[in-house]
Design a protein around this motif. Structure first.
Motif, PDB file in Angstrom:
ATOM      1  N   ASN A   1       4.590  -2.395   0.618  1.00  0.00           N
ATOM      2  CA  ASN A   1       3.827  -2.764  -0.086  1.00  0.00           C
ATOM      3  C   ASN A   1       3.197  -2.585  -1.311  1.00  0.00           C
ATOM      4  N   MET A   2       3.354  -3.363  -2.130  1.00  0.00           N
ATOM      5  CA  MET A   2       3.656  -3.249  -3.867  1.00  0.00           C
ATOM      6  C   MET A   2       2.122  -3.687  -4.247  1.00  0.00           C
ATOM      7  N   TYR A   3       1.993  -2.236  -4.816  1.00  0.00           N
ATOM      8  CA  TYR A   3       0.046  -2.688  -5.758  1.00  0.00           C
ATOM      9  C   TYR A   3      -0.041  -1.953  -7.122  1.00  0.00           C
ATOM     10  N   ASP A   4      -1.154  -2.058  -7.512  1.00  0.00           N
ATOM     11  CA  ASP A   4      -1.387  -1.826  -9.278  1.00  0.00           C
ATOM     12  C   ASP A   4      -2.538  -0.415  -8.357  1.00  0.00           C
ATOM     13  N   ILE A   5      -2.613  -0.508  -7.611  1.00  0.00           N
ATOM     14  CA  ILE A   5      -3.562   1.242  -7.295  1.00  0.00           C
ATOM     15  C   ILE A   5      -3.613   0.887  -5.529  1.00  0.00           C
ATOM     16  N   VAL A   6      -3.223   1.869  -4.888  1.00  0.00           N
ATOM     17  CA  VAL A   6      -4.140   2.312  -3.413  1.00  0.00           C
ATOM     18  C   VAL A   6      -5.086   2.943  -3.524  1.00  0.00           C
ATOM     19  N   ILE A   7      -6.340   2.948  -2.856  1.00  0.00           N
ATOM     20  CA  ILE A   7      -7.690   3.678  -2.907  1.00  0.00           C
ATOM     21  C   ILE A   7      -7.371   4.222  -1.499  1.00  0.00           C
ATOM     22  N   VAL A   8      -7.479   5.456  -1.226  1.00  0.00           N
ATOM     23  CA  VAL A   8      -7.161   5.872   0.309  1.00  0.00           C
ATOM     24  C   VAL A   8      -8.951   6.676   0.084  1.00  0.00           C
ATOM     25  N   GLY A   9      -9.850   5.530   1.607  1.00  0.00           N
ATOM     26  CA  GLY A   9     -10.830   6.119   1.685  1.00  0.00           C
ATOM     27  C   GLY A   9     -11.958   4.854   1.145  1.00  0.00           C
ATOM     28  N   GLY A  10     -12.859   4.380   2.211  1.00  0.00           N
ATOM     29  CA  GLY A  10     -13.370   3.135   2.608  1.00  0.00           C
ATOM     30  C   GLY A  10     -15.024   3.834   2.277  1.00  0.00           C
TER      31      GLY A  10
ATOM     32  N   SER B   1     -16.413   1.257  -4.687  1.00  0.00           N
ATOM     33  CA  SER B   1     -16.720   1.448  -6.541  1.00  0.00           C
ATOM     34  C   SER B   1     -15.254   1.584  -6.882  1.00  0.00           C
ATOM     35  N   ALA B   2     -14.472   2.074  -7.082  1.00  0.00           N
ATOM     36  CA  ALA B   2     -13.079   1.625  -7.447  1.00  0.00           C
ATOM     37  C   ALA B   2     -12.082   0.614  -7.709  1.00  0.00           C
ATOM     38  N   ALA B   3     -12.690  -0.245  -5.880  1.00  0.00           N
ATOM     39  CA  ALA B   3     -12.143  -1.134  -6.354  1.00  0.00           C
ATOM     40  C   ALA B   3     -12.620  -2.062  -7.046  1.00  0.00           C
ATOM     41  N   LEU B   4     -14.038  -2.147  -6.434  1.00  0.00           N
ATOM     42  CA  LEU B   4     -14.681  -3.249  -7.795  1.00  0.00           C
ATOM     43  C   LEU B   4     -13.966  -3.230  -8.897  1.00  0.00           C
ATOM     44  N   TYR B   5     -13.708  -2.001  -9.327  1.00  0.00           N
ATOM     45  CA  TYR B   5     -13.990  -2.412 -10.808  1.00  0.00           C
ATOM     46  C   TYR B   5     -12.422  -2.678 -11.031  1.00  0.00           C
ATOM     47  N   ALA B   6     -11.885  -2.124 -10.000  1.00  0.00           N
ATOM     48  CA  ALA B   6     -10.211  -2.519 -10.622  1.00  0.00           C
ATOM     49  C   ALA B   6      -9.889  -4.043 -10.325  1.00  0.00           C
ATOM     50  N   ALA B   7     -10.269  -4.243  -8.934  1.00  0.00           N
ATOM     51  CA  ALA B   7      -9.784  -5.880  -8.733  1.00  0.00           C
ATOM     52  C   ALA B   7     -10.696  -6.596  -9.463  1.00  0.00           C
ATOM     53  N   ARG B   8     -11.825  -6.444 -10.143  1.00  0.00           N
ATOM     54  CA  ARG B   8     -12.303  -6.944 -11.430  1.00  0.00           C
ATOM     55  C   ARG B   8     -11.714  -7.212 -12.372  1.00  0.00           C
ATOM     56  N   ALA B   9     -10.880  -6.113 -12.544  1.00  0.00           N
ATOM     57  CA  ALA B   9      -9.809  -5.819 -13.788  1.00  0.00           C
ATOM     58  C   ALA B   9      -8.834  -6.559 -14.111  1.00  0.00           C
ATOM     59  N   GLY B  10      -9.089  -7.562 -12.544  1.00  0.00           N
ATOM     60  CA  GLY B  10      -7.300  -8.788 -12.309  1.00  0.00           C
ATOM     61  C   GLY B  10      -6.180  -7.543 -11.375  1.00  0.00           C
TER      62      GLY B  10
ATOM     63  N   PHE C   1     -13.797  -9.859  -5.316  1.00  0.00           N
ATOM     64  CA  PHE C   1     -12.193  -9.641  -6.912  1.00  0.00           C
ATOM     65  C   PHE C   1     -11.121  -9.318  -6.380  1.00  0.00           C
ATOM     66  N   GLY C   2     -11.170  -9.761  -4.645  1.00  0.00           N
ATOM     67  CA  GLY C   2     -10.130  -9.691  -3.969  1.00  0.00           C
ATOM     68  C   GLY C   2      -9.068  -8.515  -3.653  1.00  0.00           C
ATOM     69  N   ALA C   3      -9.726  -7.301  -3.919  1.00  0.00           N
ATOM     70  CA  ALA C   3      -9.839  -6.017  -3.115  1.00  0.00           C
ATOM     71  C   ALA C   3      -8.691  -6.600  -1.595  1.00  0.00           C
ATOM     72  N   GLU C   4      -8.009  -5.889  -1.459  1.00  0.00           N
ATOM     73  CA  GLU C   4      -7.900  -5.830  -0.283  1.00  0.00           C
ATOM     74  C   GLU C   4      -8.139  -4.632   0.837  1.00  0.00           C
ATOM     75  N   MET C   5      -8.830  -4.914   2.016  1.00  0.00           N
ATOM     76  CA  MET C   5      -9.104  -3.765   3.064  1.00  0.00           C
ATOM     77  C   MET C   5      -8.160  -3.418   4.096  1.00  0.00           C
TER      78      MET C   5
END
Length: 142
Positions: free
Chosen positions: A3-12, A18-27, A74-78
């Motif tokens: 699966n290809m993403y712009d950012i993968v965040i390890v840790g919920g 916080s990182a997911a919110l700002y990254a997803a908000r940035a599109g 903002f579109g982040a996937e969990m």
């Protein structure tokens, strides 16, 4: 196939959300990988009194749920899955979990920390006896 993403965040936990919110908000196309449940150590807190925006405090689970909803808005996937391996040296990073493989040019490691152990020695004295009690407490700072 990965699966290809712009950012993968390890840790919920709070850092990951916080990182997911700002990254997803940035599109950006973002996924958060958490091995157990949302919120990290925060979910074990009965009352978080020092988080901005909550005058009367908030319990850890409610705060974690709000953070997750904010990032998802903002579109982040969990994804609930355990990370088994990360490859960070190439331009496209690879994160392998027990179920899937994720790729992204950026990976944020927001894995938190285990609870801190607090060791206390308490001395109780009376006219006839002196005794010591040792306690180990599990304390979450977060």
């Amino acid at each position: 196939m990965a699966n290809m993403y712009d950012i993968v965040i390890v840790g919920g936990g709070p850092g990951g959300y916080s990182a997911a919110l700002y990254a997803a908000r940035a599109g950006l196309h973002v996924v958060v990988l958490e091995k157990q449940r949302i919120g990290g150590q925060a979910v074990h807190s009965e009352n978080i009194e020092n988080y901005p925006g909550f005058d009367a405090g908030i319990d850890g689970l409610s705060l974690s749920e709000k953070m997750q909803r904010g990032a998802e808005r903002f579109g982040a996937e969990m994804v609930t899955d355990e990370v088994r391996r990360v490859q960070l040296m190439q331009p496209v990073k690879v994160v392998e979990t027990t179920k899937q493989t994720y790729q992204a040019p950026a990976v944020i490691l927001a894995t938190g920390a285990p609870p801190k152990k607090l060791f206390l020695i308490l001395r109780f004295s009376s006219k006839y006896q002196v005794s010591f009690v040792s306690l180990f407490l599990s304390v979450s700072f977060g």
